[in-house]
Write a protein that holds these residues in place. Structure first.
Motif, PDB file in Angstrom:
ATOM      1  N   ALA A   1      84.108  85.418 -52.246  1.00  0.00           N
ATOM      2  CA  ALA A   1      83.366  85.988 -51.117  1.00  0.00           C
ATOM      3  C   ALA A   1      83.294  87.505 -51.234  1.00  0.00           C
ATOM      4  O   ALA A   1      82.271  88.121 -50.885  1.00  0.00           O
ATOM      5  CB  ALA A   1      84.029  85.582 -49.801  1.00  0.00           C
ATOM      6  N   SER A   2      84.362  88.128 -51.749  1.00  0.00           N
ATOM      7  CA  SER A   2      84.362  89.581 -51.937  1.00  0.00           C
ATOM      8  C   SER A   2      83.359  90.000 -53.001  1.00  0.00           C
ATOM      9  O   SER A   2      82.686  91.031 -52.864  1.00  0.00           O
ATOM     10  CB  SER A   2      85.765  90.062 -52.327  1.00  0.00           C
ATOM     11  N   VAL A   3      83.253  89.210 -54.079  1.00  0.00           N
ATOM     12  CA  VAL A   3      82.267  89.499 -55.124  1.00  0.00           C
ATOM     13  C   VAL A   3      80.862  89.492 -54.518  1.00  0.00           C
ATOM     14  O   VAL A   3      80.058  90.408 -54.751  1.00  0.00           O
ATOM     15  CB  VAL A   3      82.363  88.469 -56.276  1.00  0.00           C
ATOM     16  N   LEU A   4      80.568  88.457 -53.743  1.00  0.00           N
ATOM     17  CA  LEU A   4      79.260  88.371 -53.086  1.00  0.00           C
ATOM     18  C   LEU A   4      79.059  89.552 -52.140  1.00  0.00           C
ATOM     19  O   LEU A   4      77.982  90.165 -52.099  1.00  0.00           O
ATOM     20  CB  LEU A   4      79.153  87.048 -52.328  1.00  0.00           C
ATOM     21  N   GLY A   5      80.107  89.887 -51.378  1.00  0.00           N
ATOM     22  CA  GLY A   5      80.032  91.024 -50.466  1.00  0.00           C
ATOM     23  C   GLY A   5      79.778  92.329 -51.198  1.00  0.00           C
ATOM     24  O   GLY A   5      79.013  93.185 -50.721  1.00  0.00           O
ATOM     25  N   ASN A   6      80.408  92.529 -52.362  1.00  0.00           N
ATOM     26  CA  ASN A   6      80.179  93.726 -53.159  1.00  0.00           C
ATOM     27  C   ASN A   6      78.714  93.883 -53.534  1.00  0.00           C
ATOM     28  O   ASN A   6      78.130  94.967 -53.419  1.00  0.00           O
ATOM     29  CB  ASN A   6      81.011  93.688 -54.445  1.00  0.00           C
ATOM     30  N   LEU A   7      78.109  92.789 -53.997  1.00  0.00           N
ATOM     31  CA  LEU A   7      76.699  92.837 -54.417  1.00  0.00           C
ATOM     32  C   LEU A   7      75.780  93.072 -53.223  1.00  0.00           C
ATOM     33  O   LEU A   7      74.836  93.862 -53.295  1.00  0.00           O
ATOM     34  CB  LEU A   7      76.333  91.541 -55.143  1.00  0.00           C
ATOM     35  N   VAL A   8      76.079  92.385 -52.107  1.00  0.00           N
ATOM     36  CA  VAL A   8      75.269  92.571 -50.899  1.00  0.00           C
ATOM     37  C   VAL A   8      75.442  93.993 -50.357  1.00  0.00           C
ATOM     38  O   VAL A   8      74.461  94.661 -49.992  1.00  0.00           O
ATOM     39  CB  VAL A   8      75.669  91.534 -49.824  1.00  0.00           C
ATOM     40  N   GLY A   9      76.687  94.470 -50.318  1.00  0.00           N
ATOM     41  CA  GLY A   9      76.950  95.807 -49.793  1.00  0.00           C
ATOM     42  C   GLY A   9      76.276  96.897 -50.600  1.00  0.00           C
ATOM     43  O   GLY A   9      75.733  97.859 -50.038  1.00  0.00           O
TER      44      GLY A   9
ATOM     45  N   LEU B   1      85.466  90.937 -36.633  1.00  0.00           N
ATOM     46  CA  LEU B   1      85.297  89.695 -35.879  1.00  0.00           C
ATOM     47  C   LEU B   1      86.154  88.571 -36.469  1.00  0.00           C
ATOM     48  O   LEU B   1      86.780  87.795 -35.740  1.00  0.00           O
ATOM     49  CB  LEU B   1      83.826  89.286 -35.867  1.00  0.00           C
ATOM     50  N   ALA B   2      86.190  88.498 -37.813  1.00  0.00           N
ATOM     51  CA  ALA B   2      87.008  87.478 -38.467  1.00  0.00           C
ATOM     52  C   ALA B   2      88.498  87.734 -38.228  1.00  0.00           C
ATOM     53  O   ALA B   2      89.285  86.789 -38.043  1.00  0.00           O
ATOM     54  CB  ALA B   2      86.705  87.437 -39.960  1.00  0.00           C
ATOM     55  N   LEU B   3      88.903  89.000 -38.213  1.00  0.00           N
ATOM     56  CA  LEU B   3      90.311  89.332 -37.970  1.00  0.00           C
ATOM     57  C   LEU B   3      90.720  88.987 -36.546  1.00  0.00           C
ATOM     58  O   LEU B   3      91.842  88.533 -36.304  1.00  0.00           O
ATOM     59  CB  LEU B   3      90.555  90.816 -38.256  1.00  0.00           C
TER      60      LEU B   3
ATOM     61  N   ILE C   1      87.831  83.811 -45.844  1.00  0.00           N
ATOM     62  CA  ILE C   1      86.602  83.918 -46.639  1.00  0.00           C
ATOM     63  C   ILE C   1      85.652  84.934 -45.998  1.00  0.00           C
ATOM     64  O   ILE C   1      85.059  85.773 -46.696  1.00  0.00           O
ATOM     65  CB  ILE C   1      85.931  82.539 -46.775  1.00  0.00           C
ATOM     66  N   ILE C   2      85.517  84.881 -44.670  1.00  0.00           N
ATOM     67  CA  ILE C   2      84.634  85.826 -43.976  1.00  0.00           C
ATOM     68  C   ILE C   2      85.162  87.259 -44.125  1.00  0.00           C
ATOM     69  O   ILE C   2      84.387  88.207 -44.336  1.00  0.00           O
ATOM     70  CB  ILE C   2      84.508  85.450 -42.490  1.00  0.00           C
ATOM     71  N   ILE C   3      86.485  87.419 -44.035  1.00  0.00           N
ATOM     72  CA  ILE C   3      87.088  88.741 -44.226  1.00  0.00           C
ATOM     73  C   ILE C   3      86.779  89.259 -45.630  1.00  0.00           C
ATOM     74  O   ILE C   3      86.442  90.432 -45.819  1.00  0.00           O
ATOM     75  CB  ILE C   3      88.610  88.685 -43.989  1.00  0.00           C
TER      76      ILE C   3
END
Length: 391
Positions: free
Chosen positions: A51-59, A81-83, A100-102
């Motif tokens: 999920a972090s890999v995907l977040g990196n690309l999206v970010g 929100l996830a926390l 995963i959301i975090i």
């Protein structure tokens, strides 16, 4: 450093401190509190990294589209929100969903922070990225040390502490980063001809460099996985092993003046800096492969830390130098997702090698990975040089 960079450094330190309350204890919580196997815990952590890999690309892409300020706020909002959800509901399977959301939310933040640091202080070059790197490690050192103390009282306080720190981070971002968004993705400094984006040469160069970066991370992460387990087998206590990472964080913060002096006189280009760091990585793993007592691993960790101080800040700097106007975030997203991918794949690969062939084979393979990364580092800009000669 400019005030804007100081605000980014403070924000990164708070962000990583909050994260570091949780990530070192994930496996313990999943195994001991939720009653799941270590294999299940490994799968959960892999999903978090994915999920972090995907977040990196999206970010990274979001930085180029909507600017750093909005990208960072979006990442903080998702993670926060996830926390909050994790603080209220941390049973099974809610823990997995929120983790995963975090991972996705925090993944959005990192490339945007790096891209913004480079954009607001272009003349600083590697200094901006090195400052963010030091802030990350300061956060790791503070968060991981305090996390153990807080967890002794209750894991509930771990979740709450992480949430509170993210609220602080949100306030820093809301009131400190808004004015920086104007410069994100709108660099005014002209770039050298050799760094033009013609025929996608720069993107190819970044991908080649990122392959070596991935290999370095696959090897590096063994210190917190397979090598950690190996130290327990040879009767090195958990307290002593934890001290290695305390030493790592302290050395990164306190050793900056010496490292910067060395870079100024002996590693004047980023390529030389990265190559020197990879050679030092190899030396670290050679020392660790022969270590059979705590002192040997201390020596290996000190050498490893010197190597990472050369390599880790240099790669995002090169990525920023290679990026064309309006694509700074995308390039930082590639670099950050590569590092996260290495942290995701490394434990699985290392565990399989040790189970099948033992620690000696693991060290041989890891040194081989570093040698391959040397080749990618030497050759990543060859197409740029050839393009310049053709012109």
């Amino acid at each position: 450093m400019p005030r804007a960079v100081w605000l980014l450094v403070i924000g990164m330190a708070v962000n990583v401190t909050g994260n570091s309350f949780l990530w070192p204890l994930n496996t313990i919580y999943i195994h001991d509190s939720l009653g799941k196997s270590l294999s299940v815990a490994g799968i959960v952590l892999m999903l978090n990294s994915a999920a972090s890999v995907l977040g990196n690309l999206v970010g990274g892409s979001l930085f180029d589209r909507i600017g750093g300020y909005r990208s960072i706020l979006l990442g903080i909002g998702i993670a926060l929100l996830a926390l909050i959800g994790l603080t209220l509901w941390h049973g099974w399977p809610q823990y997995v969903v929120f983790l995963i959301i975090i991972g996705f939310g925090t993944g959005i933040i990192f490339p945007a922070m790096y891209a913004m640091a480079g954009s607001v202080w272009e003349e600083g070059g590697r200094k901006a990225f090195n400052a963010i790197y030091v802030a990350q490690n300061l956060g790791v050192a503070i968060g991981s040390s305090l996390g153990g103390i807080v967890a002794d009282y209750s894991f509930q306080y771990i979740f709450l502490s992480n949430t509170l720190l993210y609220i602080v981070f949100l306030l820093i971002a809301v009131f400190g980063y808004k004015g920086m968004s104007v410069q994100a993705g709108k660099r005014t400094a002209s770039k050298p001809a050799k760094l033009s984006f013609k025929n996608n040469r720069n993107l190819r160069a970044l991908i080649i460099l990122s392959i070596g970066y991935l290999l370095c991370w696959v090897a590096y992460v063994q210190w917190s996985t397979t090598i950690a387990a190996y130290t327990q087998q040879i009767n090195i206590s958990l307290t002593q092993y934890s001290l290695l990472w305390t030493l790592n964080g302290a050395f990164i913060v306190l050793g900056q003046p010496v490292i910067q002096l060395f870079i100024k006189h002996f590693a004047k280009t980023l390529k030389i800096q990265m190559m020197a760091g990879i050679f030092i990585f190899i030396l670290s793993f050679l020392v660790a492969s022969f270590a059979d007592a705590f002192a040997g691993f201390v020596a290996g960790m000190v050498i490893l830390t010197i190597g990472e101080m050369f390599v880790w800040p240099a790669v995002p700097t090169v990525a920023f130098d290679l990026s064309p106007k309006g694509r700074e975030g995308f390039y930082q997203g590639i670099v950050n997702s590569t590092a996260t991918g290495g942290r995701m794949v490394g434990p699985l690969l290392g565990g399989m090698l040790v189970d099948l062939y033992g620690m000696s084979m693991l060290f041989l393979v890891l040194i081989g990975l570093f040698i391959l990364s040397l080749f990618t580092t030497v050759s990543y800009d060859r197409g740029l040089t050839e393009g310049e000669n053709e012109a």
